[in-house]
Write a protein that holds these residues in place. Structure first.
Motif, PDB file in Angstrom:
ATOM      1  N   GLN A  79      44.214  96.513 -34.440  1.00 41.43           N
ATOM      2  CA  GLN A  79      44.621  97.128 -35.710  1.00 41.43           C
ATOM      3  C   GLN A  79      46.124  96.960 -35.902  1.00 41.43           C
ATOM      4  O   GLN A  79      46.586  96.604 -36.979  1.00 41.43           O
ATOM      5  N   SER A  80      46.865  97.231 -34.853  1.00 42.75           N
ATOM      6  CA  SER A  80      48.316  97.066 -34.898  1.00 42.75           C
ATOM      7  C   SER A  80      48.689  95.596 -35.092  1.00 42.75           C
ATOM      8  O   SER A  80      49.594  95.264 -35.860  1.00 42.75           O
TER       9      SER A  80
ATOM     10  N   TYR B 227      46.915  93.356 -36.589  1.00 42.26           N
ATOM     11  CA  TYR B 227      46.595  92.998 -37.969  1.00 42.26           C
ATOM     12  C   TYR B 227      47.782  93.320 -38.883  1.00 42.26           C
ATOM     13  O   TYR B 227      48.226  92.491 -39.668  1.00 42.26           O
ATOM     14  N   THR B 228      48.306  94.534 -38.760  1.00 38.97           N
ATOM     15  CA  THR B 228      49.455  94.958 -39.564  1.00 38.97           C
ATOM     16  C   THR B 228      50.662  94.077 -39.283  1.00 38.97           C
ATOM     17  O   THR B 228      51.378  93.667 -40.204  1.00 38.97           O
ATOM     18  N   ASN B 229      50.882  93.747 -38.018  1.00 38.58           N
ATOM     19  CA  ASN B 229      52.006  92.896 -37.630  1.00 38.58           C
ATOM     20  C   ASN B 229      51.854  91.489 -38.217  1.00 38.58           C
ATOM     21  O   ASN B 229      52.820  90.893 -38.684  1.00 38.58           O
ATOM     22  N   CYS B 230      50.638  90.962 -38.186  1.00 42.46           N
ATOM     23  CA  CYS B 230      50.395  89.628 -38.769  1.00 42.46           C
ATOM     24  C   CYS B 230      50.696  89.630 -40.260  1.00 42.46           C
ATOM     25  O   CYS B 230      51.320  88.690 -40.775  1.00 42.46           O
ATOM     26  N   LEU B 231      50.269  90.677 -40.971  1.00 44.29           N
ATOM     27  CA  LEU B 231      50.548  90.766 -42.411  1.00 44.29           C
ATOM     28  C   LEU B 231      52.043  90.733 -42.683  1.00 44.29           C
ATOM     29  O   LEU B 231      52.496  90.083 -43.626  1.00 44.29           O
ATOM     30  N   ALA B 232      52.797  91.414 -41.832  1.00 45.26           N
ATOM     31  CA  ALA B 232      54.251  91.465 -42.015  1.00 45.26           C
ATOM     32  C   ALA B 232      54.918  90.117 -41.750  1.00 45.26           C
ATOM     33  O   ALA B 232      56.022  89.874 -42.235  1.00 45.26           O
TER      34      ALA B 232
ATOM     35  N   TRP C  87      45.067  85.328 -38.244  1.00 38.61           N
ATOM     36  CA  TRP C  87      44.847  86.247 -39.359  1.00 38.61           C
ATOM     37  C   TRP C  87      44.082  85.474 -40.420  1.00 38.61           C
ATOM     38  O   TRP C  87      44.375  84.299 -40.673  1.00 38.61           O
TER      39      TRP C  87
ATOM     40  N   ASN D 233      38.704  90.365 -44.562  1.00 40.75           N
ATOM     41  CA  ASN D 233      39.911  89.963 -43.844  1.00 40.75           C
ATOM     42  C   ASN D 233      39.757  90.370 -42.389  1.00 40.75           C
ATOM     43  O   ASN D 233      38.964  91.243 -42.075  1.00 40.75           O
TER      44      ASN D 233
ATOM     45  N   TRP E 121      39.351  92.242 -35.122  1.00 44.04           N
ATOM     46  CA  TRP E 121      39.391  93.471 -35.905  1.00 44.04           C
ATOM     47  C   TRP E 121      39.286  93.112 -37.374  1.00 44.04           C
ATOM     48  O   TRP E 121      40.030  92.257 -37.865  1.00 44.04           O
TER      49      TRP E 121
ATOM     50  N   GLN F   3      39.829  94.647 -40.952  1.00 40.85           N
ATOM     51  CA  GLN F   3      40.482  95.766 -41.616  1.00 40.85           C
ATOM     52  C   GLN F   3      39.632  96.282 -42.785  1.00 40.85           C
ATOM     53  O   GLN F   3      39.524  97.475 -42.984  1.00 40.85           O
TER      54      GLN F   3
END
Length: 165
Positions: free
Chosen positions: A34-35, A37-42, A82, A105, A116, A118
């Motif tokens: 989960q973390s 995923y957020t890091n990849c988006l950034a 991602w 996604n 994961w 999202q």
């Protein structure tokens, strides 16, 4: 003595519900992804469009699983992929599709062979379809865990409705 060794061997392979529950209640890898995923988006730069990545091979070198995505980015330093508009397919040794996962996604860890989702996803395995939101999956353990809005549909189950009563 041979009988004792045989019994010990059977006990070593016996199912332990306690160990199974402990493993299923361990969400540490799901939280890690989960973390991630957020890091990849950034850190998305310019995701490629309409791509396919092999995820795993059979011992003979044929593809065992692969990810197809409408948009995706591979992070070489972490082995993460991602993706958006994702379809993950798993194949048997003859090349036939065994199961599929379709997701809005996701992020997949190619090294750990886990992922994961999202958003929403649907897994099809034979006549059974499982769907939901917030989904963790593991190729190694052949395991999926749905965190929200889970639905399971199956055809062809041979049960007697009277057995439920």
């Amino acid at each position: 003595m041979a009988i004792g060794a045989a019994i010990a061997g059977v006990n070593a392979w016996a199912f332990s519900s306690q160990l199974w529950l402990e493993e299923r209640n361990d969400d540490s890898d799901a939280l890690r992804l989960q973390s991630a995923y957020t890091n990849c988006l950034a850190h998305l730069l310019q995701p490629a469009e309409n791509v396919t990545f092999p995820l795993e091979n059979h011992p003979d070198g044929t593809v065992k699983s692969r990810l197809k995505a409408r948009r995706a980015q591979l992070f070489l330093d972490t082995g993460l992929i991602w993706g958006e508009g994702v379809r993950v397919e798993e194949y048997d040794r003859k090349g036939a599709v065994k199961n599929t996962l379709e997701a809005d996604n996701c992020v997949v860890d190619r090294n750990a062979r886990t992922g994961w989702v999202q958003g929403s996803a649907k897994l099809c395995y034979g006549d059974t379809t499982v769907s939901g939101r917030g989904i963790y999956f593991s190729f190694n353990r052949e395991f999926i865990k749905i965190f929200s809005q889970s639905t399971i549909r199956s055809k062809g189950l041979k049960t007697d409705p009277r057995s439920i009563l």
